[in-house]
Design a protein around this motif. Sequence first.
Motif, short mmCIF file in Angstrom:
data_model
loop_
_atom_site.label_atom_id
_atom_site.label_comp_id
_atom_site.label_asym_id
_atom_site.label_seq_id
_atom_site.Cartn_x
_atom_site.Cartn_y
_atom_site.Cartn_z
N PHE A 20 0.83 -1.20 0.00
CA PHE A 20 0.00 0.00 0.00
C PHE A 20 0.87 1.26 0.00
O PHE A 20 0.65 2.19 -0.79
CB PHE A 20 -0.92 0.02 1.23
N LEU A 21 1.87 1.30 0.88
CA LEU A 21 2.71 2.51 0.99
C LEU A 21 3.49 2.76 -0.28
O LEU A 21 3.68 3.91 -0.68
CB LEU A 21 3.66 2.37 2.19
N TYR A 22 3.94 1.69 -0.94
CA TYR A 22 4.66 1.85 -2.21
C TYR A 22 3.76 2.57 -3.22
O TYR A 22 4.16 3.57 -3.83
CB TYR A 22 5.10 0.49 -2.76
N GLU A 23 2.57 2.07 -3.41
CA GLU A 23 1.69 2.64 -4.43
C GLU A 23 1.14 3.99 -4.00
O GLU A 23 0.92 4.87 -4.84
CB GLU A 23 0.56 1.64 -4.75
N TRP A 24 0.95 4.19 -2.69
CA TRP A 24 0.44 5.46 -2.18
C TRP A 24 1.48 6.56 -2.32
O TRP A 24 1.19 7.67 -2.76
CB TRP A 24 0.05 5.27 -0.72
N LEU A 25 2.73 6.26 -1.97
CA LEU A 25 3.79 7.26 -1.99
C LEU A 25 4.31 7.56 -3.39
O LEU A 25 4.63 8.71 -3.70
CB LEU A 25 4.96 6.82 -1.09
N THR A 26 4.42 6.53 -4.22
CA THR A 26 5.03 6.72 -5.55
C THR A 26 4.02 7.01 -6.65
O THR A 26 4.38 7.55 -7.70
CB THR A 26 5.86 5.49 -5.96
N GLY A 27 2.76 6.63 -6.42
CA GLY A 27 1.76 6.78 -7.48
C GLY A 27 1.92 5.74 -8.57
O GLY A 27 1.28 5.83 -9.62
N PRO B 188 -2.52 10.32 8.08
CA PRO B 188 -2.94 11.67 8.46
C PRO B 188 -2.48 12.73 7.47
O PRO B 188 -2.04 13.82 7.86
CB PRO B 188 -2.27 11.85 9.82
N GLY B 189 -2.60 12.43 6.21
CA GLY B 189 -2.19 13.35 5.16
C GLY B 189 -2.40 12.71 3.81
O GLY B 189 -3.13 11.72 3.67
N VAL B 190 -1.73 13.26 2.83
CA VAL B 190 -1.82 12.76 1.46
C VAL B 190 -0.41 12.37 1.02
O VAL B 190 0.57 12.69 1.70
CB VAL B 190 -2.42 13.84 0.53
N PRO B 191 -0.28 11.67 -0.11
CA PRO B 191 1.05 11.18 -0.50
C PRO B 191 2.12 12.25 -0.61
O PRO B 191 3.30 11.96 -0.40
CB PRO B 191 0.78 10.51 -1.86
N THR B 192 1.74 13.48 -0.91
CA THR B 192 2.73 14.54 -1.10
C THR B 192 2.86 15.48 0.09
O THR B 192 3.62 16.45 0.04
CB THR B 192 2.40 15.34 -2.37
N PHE B 193 2.12 15.22 1.17
CA PHE B 193 2.32 15.94 2.43
C PHE B 193 1.70 15.14 3.55
O PHE B 193 0.47 15.02 3.64
CB PHE B 193 1.71 17.35 2.41
N CYS B 194 2.53 14.60 4.41
CA CYS B 194 2.02 13.78 5.50
C CYS B 194 3.00 13.82 6.67
O CYS B 194 4.03 13.16 6.65
CB CYS B 194 1.81 12.34 5.04
N TRP B 195 2.66 14.64 7.67
CA TRP B 195 3.48 14.75 8.87
C TRP B 195 2.86 13.88 9.96
O TRP B 195 1.65 13.88 10.16
CB TRP B 195 3.56 16.20 9.34
N LEU B 196 3.71 13.15 10.68
CA LEU B 196 3.24 12.18 11.67
C LEU B 196 3.44 12.68 13.10
O LEU B 196 4.38 13.43 13.38
CB LEU B 196 3.98 10.86 11.50
N VAL B 197 2.55 12.24 13.98
CA VAL B 197 2.69 12.46 15.42
C VAL B 197 2.45 11.12 16.10
O VAL B 197 1.42 10.48 15.87
CB VAL B 197 1.70 13.51 15.95
#
Length: 475
Positions: free
Chosen positions: A97-104, A145-154
Amino acid sequence: MSVHYCGYEWLKRAYKLDLDSPNPVSKVGGAKSPDSRIFRSEYQPEDTLAGHLLFALKHENMNLGILKALFNACDKKELEQWISENPQGQQTRRTWFLYEWLTGKELNLPDADTKFRYVDALDEKSYYTADKINSPRHKVRNNMPGVPTFCWLVRKTAAMKAFDAKQLHKQMADAYSTHPMIGRAEAFLLTKDSQSSFEIEKEKFDNRAVRWMKTVRAFMGSRLDDAKLFEMQKQLVSNPDNGWRADFGWIGDRLPDATPLPEHISAHPESLKELMDAWLKAYSLMFERHPVAAATALAYGFIIIHPFTDGNGRIHRFILHQLGKVPVSSELLESIDDYIASLKKLSAPILDRSEWTVTADYNVELINDTTELYRYADATEQAEFIYKCIEQFVTHRLPLELEYLSAFDEAKRIIDDAHDMPDKDLTLLVNLCVQNEGVLSNKKRKLFEQLSDDNIAFAEKTVKEAFTDYFRMKG
C-alpha cells in the motif's frame, strides 16, 4: 564486537539514500549511545531489502521520506516477489500500500484476496491517524494523516498518552463553559493572544493587529482554503504576495556586509502551489481529528514550508489555535526559547541539506531541489510541547482571567457605589491599582486629582480585597 546496522540505517547505506532520520540508529552490537538502539543478535534480519524493510516497519518509527526514496531506488521486482510470497502478511500489505500510495505507481500484483482481513496502514496504538478509507486492492485501511505529497506524523508517546488521559479540552469545557464571565474572557484572551503573536514577531500592535483580530474571529470557525490564507496575509502585511510567495525565502541574520546567514530556508517558490495544495488536503483530512496532533502537524508544516514572504508565523499560530481549540500564543511567548527550539528542530535538517547562493539583491537562491524535505516529518516533540502550552492555558491562564474579570467587576461596583465616577476613569483606576498589586503609584496619582487621598485609599483597599484570590493565583 562488530556492529551490524539494521532497518532504515542499513537500507540507507545499501541503497545510498542521502537522507537524515530523526530515529535512533538501530544496530546489533556496538556501544550504547543516545542516538542508537541496540538489539540482541536474534533480532538481526537478513541483509535483504525485505529483511530490513520488515525490521523497520516492526521495530522503528515510520519514516515516509526514507520509504519513498527507497521505493524509487530499489528493484520493484524484489518487492513484488516478497509480497507475492507473503500475500496475507500485515507488513507486506502495508508495504504494498505505501509503495503505491507514496510513488503513485502500481506494482505488478493482482488485487489482494477478498477473504483477507483489513489491516490499518498506520498502527492506531502508536500514531494519531485520519478517518479510515478502505483500499480493497491491498486490503488495507488508509488512515494516513495526510496525502502522499504531504504527511506529517505524530506518535502516541508516553507523554502524549499522559496528556490525552488528562482530557484537558473536556476539563476546560466542563469547568468553564457555563461560567458567567466566559464570553468576556474569550474575547479578552483572543485580544491577548493576538498581541502575543505580534510580540513574538517583534511587531507593533497597531491598526494591522486590529484588522488581524477581526480576521481571526471571522475565520476561526471555518475551514481554510487558499483564498482565506491569501486574505489572512493581506490583513497582516502592507505588501501582501497576493498568492503564494514568488521569490526565495529564508529566516536568519546577516553579516555586516549584508550576506545572509540563514537559520531556515523556505520551500522553493516553484514548489509552493503543489506543496500547499497537498497541505490543504491534509488540513481537510485532519480538521476534526485529534486537536493537538492535527494542530501541530499542520501548523508546523505550514511555517516550515513558509508559503508567504511575511506573516507566516502569525498564521501558523492561528492554525495552532483553530485546530488545537486553545489560544496558545501567550504561552509560546512565555516559553519563547522552547518555542524557537521546537521550530529549529524541524528546520535544521532542511538547512543542512539546502545548497544555496547569494543573489545580487542579497537574497538566498536555492541551487538543489529540496521539495521532498518539506513533505514528511515527525512532529511528535513539537506536539508534546504544544500540549504543555495547552495545559498551562487550561489550568492557569483561563481560570486566572476569569478570576480577574470577576474581581474587576466587584471592585468597580464597590468603588462606583461610594464615589460616582465616569466609567473610563473608574476602569483606569482599577487597572492601575491591579498593575501595582493594589496600590496606585505616586506617579499615576496625578491622573485622579478629582479624588481625595481618602478616596484613593478606599479604592486601593477595595482592589486589594476584591483581587485577593487573583493575586494569589498569579503568584
